[in-house]
Design an enzyme around this catalytic site. Structure first.
Site, PDB file in Angstrom:
ATOM      1  N   HIS A  18       0.844  -1.197   0.000  1.00 35.31           N
ATOM      2  CA  HIS A  18       0.000   0.000   0.000  1.00 35.31           C
ATOM      3  C   HIS A  18       0.875   1.240   0.000  1.00 35.31           C
ATOM      4  O   HIS A  18       1.851   1.328   0.711  1.00 35.31           O
ATOM      5  CB  HIS A  18      -0.990   0.015   1.174  1.00 35.31           C
ATOM      6  N   HIS A  36       0.964   5.111   0.734  1.00 36.57           N
ATOM      7  CA  HIS A  36       0.265   6.164   1.475  1.00 36.57           C
ATOM      8  C   HIS A  36       0.359   7.485   0.720  1.00 36.57           C
ATOM      9  O   HIS A  36       1.425   7.846   0.224  1.00 36.57           O
ATOM     10  CB  HIS A  36       0.918   6.392   2.841  1.00 36.57           C
TER      11      HIS A  36
END
Ligand SMILES: [Zn+2]
Length: 142
Positions: free
Chosen positions: A101, A103
């Site tokens: 992921h 950010h």
């Protein structure tokens, strides 16, 4: 995908998420524990636990969507004077959910978010050149 990955659940539409973007390859949604309001996570739909497992085409698109998300955040009323893109790959790098992921973190002066480091290495130029040569040689094998 039958695993216990919370991000796979979100990608499959089973987990609750506040979605800001989605397509066939990636999905972007708000972090439930944001550094600042608007803090978004961009993930690949297909499970990849680390950068090494993420195919490069998806990695490129992940970054493109993060770039567009940053631009989108800047046009909202959210407090945003700057943006950090942050990807934690591995536990030592503070990866907490083992599904890649990226950010997108809105930042502003005095928001209190900081990196702290003690004992920062002080490499000489020859150290830097030697390290650069090691990494450059490894690049050639990819
Ligand atoms: Zn997953």
């Amino acid at each position: 995908m039958t695993n216990d990955c919370v991000f796979c659940e979100i990608a499959a539409g089973r987990g609750r998420a506040s979605i800001v973007y989605e397509d066939d390859l990636v999905i972007g949604f708000l972090d439930i524990s944001p550094i600042n309001l608007g803090h978004t996570l961009i993930i690949p739909r297909a499970h990849a636990s680390s950068l090494a497992e993420l195919d490069e085409a998806t990695g490129r698109w992940l970054f493109t969507v993060a770039q567009r998300t940053a631009a989108a955040i800047r046009t909202t009323d959210l407090r945003c004077e700057g943006i950090n893109l942050w990807l934690a790959d591995g536990e030592a790098a503070f990866q907490d959910v083992f599904h890649v992921h990226l950010h997108v973190i809105p930042r502003f002066e005095g928001d209190g978010f900081r990196f702290a480091i003690t004992d920062r290495p002080q490499p000489s130029r020859s150290d830097l050149d030697e390290i650069a040569a090691q990494i450059a040689a490894a690049h050639l094998t990819h």
